[in-house]
Design an enzyme around this catalytic site. Sequence first.
Site, mmCIF file in Angstrom:
data_model
loop_
_atom_site.group_PDB
_atom_site.id
_atom_site.type_symbol
_atom_site.label_atom_id
_atom_site.label_comp_id
_atom_site.label_asym_id
_atom_site.label_seq_id
_atom_site.Cartn_x
_atom_site.Cartn_y
_atom_site.Cartn_z
ATOM 1 N N LYS A 1 -15.212 3.635 -3.289
ATOM 2 C CA LYS A 1 -16.021 4.850 -3.409
ATOM 3 C C LYS A 1 -16.828 4.804 -4.713
ATOM 4 O O LYS A 1 -18.020 5.023 -4.728
ATOM 5 C CB LYS A 1 -15.076 6.049 -3.385
ATOM 6 N N GLU B 1 -9.247 -3.180 -10.064
ATOM 7 C CA GLU B 1 -8.633 -4.116 -9.109
ATOM 8 C C GLU B 1 -9.687 -4.630 -8.131
ATOM 9 O O GLU B 1 -9.804 -5.835 -7.873
ATOM 10 C CB GLU B 1 -7.520 -3.422 -8.298
ATOM 11 N N GLY C 1 -10.416 9.703 -1.115
ATOM 12 C CA GLY C 1 -10.025 8.331 -0.778
ATOM 13 C C GLY C 1 -8.958 8.266 0.299
ATOM 14 O O GLY C 1 -9.096 7.564 1.303
ATOM 15 N N ARG C 2 -7.883 9.032 0.126
ATOM 16 C CA ARG C 2 -6.761 8.925 1.072
ATOM 17 C C ARG C 2 -7.045 9.631 2.400
ATOM 18 O O ARG C 2 -6.209 9.628 3.294
ATOM 19 C CB ARG C 2 -5.475 9.441 0.432
ATOM 20 N N GLU D 1 0.337 11.491 -3.143
ATOM 21 C CA GLU D 1 -0.825 11.653 -4.026
ATOM 22 C C GLU D 1 -1.422 13.054 -3.849
ATOM 23 O O GLU D 1 -1.999 13.614 -4.772
ATOM 24 C CB GLU D 1 -1.880 10.578 -3.740
ATOM 25 N N HIS E 1 19.773 -0.919 10.759
ATOM 26 C CA HIS E 1 20.682 -1.941 10.222
ATOM 27 C C HIS E 1 20.544 -2.053 8.714
ATOM 28 O O HIS E 1 20.964 -3.046 8.119
ATOM 29 C CB HIS E 1 20.402 -3.281 10.905
ATOM 30 N N LYS F 1 -4.200 4.121 -15.924
ATOM 31 C CA LYS F 1 -5.428 3.321 -15.891
ATOM 32 C C LYS F 1 -5.970 3.119 -17.311
ATOM 33 O O LYS F 1 -6.333 2.019 -17.698
ATOM 34 C CB LYS F 1 -6.514 4.074 -15.104
HETATM 35 C C1 G6Q Z 1 -7.137 8.352 -2.989
HETATM 36 C C2 G6Q Z 1 -7.365 7.974 -4.353
HETATM 37 C C3 G6Q Z 1 -7.290 6.496 -4.643
HETATM 38 C C4 G6Q Z 1 -8.596 5.741 -4.422
HETATM 39 C C5 G6Q Z 1 -8.474 4.381 -5.081
HETATM 40 C C6 G6Q Z 1 -9.697 3.531 -4.878
HETATM 41 O O1 G6Q Z 1 -7.245 9.476 -2.580
HETATM 42 O O2 G6Q Z 1 -8.543 8.553 -4.784
HETATM 43 O O3 G6Q Z 1 -6.268 5.867 -3.926
HETATM 44 O O4 G6Q Z 1 -8.882 5.651 -3.073
HETATM 45 O O5 G6Q Z 1 -8.220 4.541 -6.440
HETATM 46 O O6 G6Q Z 1 -10.829 4.127 -5.416
HETATM 47 P P1 G6Q Z 1 -12.251 3.565 -5.119
HETATM 48 O O7 G6Q Z 1 -12.532 3.697 -3.667
HETATM 49 O O8 G6Q Z 1 -13.208 4.368 -5.945
HETATM 50 O O9 G6Q Z 1 -12.244 2.116 -5.522
#
Ligand code: G6Q
Length: 547
Positions: free
Chosen positions: A208, A214, A268-269, A354, A385, A509
């Site tokens: 996003k 990462e 994001g989620r 989250e 199990h 972070k």
């Molecule tokens: C989800 C969070 C988080 C996000 C990641 C990746 O709701 O906001 O998991 O999706 O940190 O972020 P970017 O898409 O900006 O790389």
Amino acid sequence: MDESDITTTKAWQDLQDHHQAMRDTSMRSLFEADDQRAGSWSHQAVDLRIDLSKHLADNHTLELLTALARQSGVEQLRDDMFNGVRINTTENRAVLHTALRNVSGRPVMVDGTDVMPDVLRVLDHMAEFSDSVRNGSWTGATGKRIRTVINIGIGGSDLGPVMAYEALRDFSQRDLALRFVSNIDATQFVEATRDLDPAETLFIISSKTFTTDETMTNATTARDWITTALGQDATANHFVAVSTNAQAVAEFGIDTANMFEFWDWVGGRYSLCSAIGLSLMIAIGKDNFHDMLAGFHAMDEHFRTAPIEQNIPMLLGLLGIWYGNFWDTRSEAILPYEQYLSRFPAYFQQGNMESNGKRVTRDGRYVSYQTGPVIWGEPGTNGQHAFYQLLHQGTDIVPVDFIGFVHPRHQVGEHHDKLMANMFAQSAALAFGKTPEEALADTKALGLPADVARHREFPGNRPSTTILAPELTPNTLGQLTALYEHKIFTQGAIWNINSFDQWGVELGKSLAKQTYAAMKDRDVTALGDASSAQLLSTYLELQDEAR
Ligand code: G6Q
């Protein structure tokens, strides 16, 4: 009395009293008292059958819980979400993942503008692109067709496509593989690419913000991997982006014509139905993807329109609150009896933890009550199990969701009926247990010493929801996913927390950045605490020794 604190409300206090009265109620007695219970506590939400009968709750519990929901203004907040109000107040954003799967043709307004034309335009762009990869007309730099698509993203830009690709693998084009790289640990990249031909590999950089360390580190490694093999100009054929940040995408070297956008009102989620689902669409095709959106939408409509008493996501949310806030349970398990749903618990581990792992209310006070639970789970029957021992005989009560399907994806011998027999049996064992008398009789019959009997008791009264869907399809996956999303929403609304921000990820972070700078400068004194400074200095010393 602080009227804005839910624990001071009548509904909350009534529930506390009711819990005292219910503490010793057994699941056996609930069924004995009402021979219609199995039927009357079974509900239907779109295509899902939801059995709530094995809960430590009676009709009065539900009355009190629905009163709590009404009093907390869940319905108003829900309507605000669907209507594009900026309910994510700490980030000043609307929360409109429901617009991404709005197949109704209705407009969805944010600040006076209908967002649907943009949503549909991006879906068309995704469809056109995924068709071209699937039919081989999109080729790599040497003209070879793409055989592997690698989604590089993390968190919300990874887990949704991972979960849904695993879930819908049976609908995927089998000569086109999908892989995922999320971790900054190079192992994942190395293992994902070691058997691949760069000329046949396409990367989707999903971020996003397009700034996530990462993802950008992995994207840079991927670009090196491609250009080393195929030359500098190969980037255009081997990289596309999913992002809200066109400038950063262009700077990375990806043509913005091959950027699939989404918007700040998609968390994001909650972004699986946005362009973040591009890798999934490539795998399963646009028609299956649209079928998934339709499933999401059908559950959205149920959540948007059903009264609280029949609103399944709301009832599930309320039962979670009943256990967490009144029975003091700390975690919930999601146990799909379907191997294809192996990543579903992990997906909602993020979705739930989250969203609702918060300790400050929407109006900025510290909460005085427990909020989001720990979510975990694995597919059945493997868990039986492994960790089910604790579910049955441990000292904690863990409310459980069982998810099963009437028709299997693969009808092979007796596998499916045996699988489902296990699921039904587990919910019965958790609910009804084995009394001391039954355990003693059993123990004697086996010729074991009587003092083993206590170890063979099962206390029972361990609650579970059973969700039975007709078959795992894109549509039912959409229904299931939306069901959990709205359960989470309901709980956040009642706890009066913002389920749509995630400030809790920020401190780690920024400390990681500082630590990395200290590492590069070899200056451990730049770290703010003695323990971390010592860890870093040990790490550097051991690296030096090995040189
Ligand atoms: C989800 C969070 C988080 C996000 C990641 C990746 O709701 O906001 O998991 O999706 O940190 O972020 P970017 O898409 O900006 O790389």
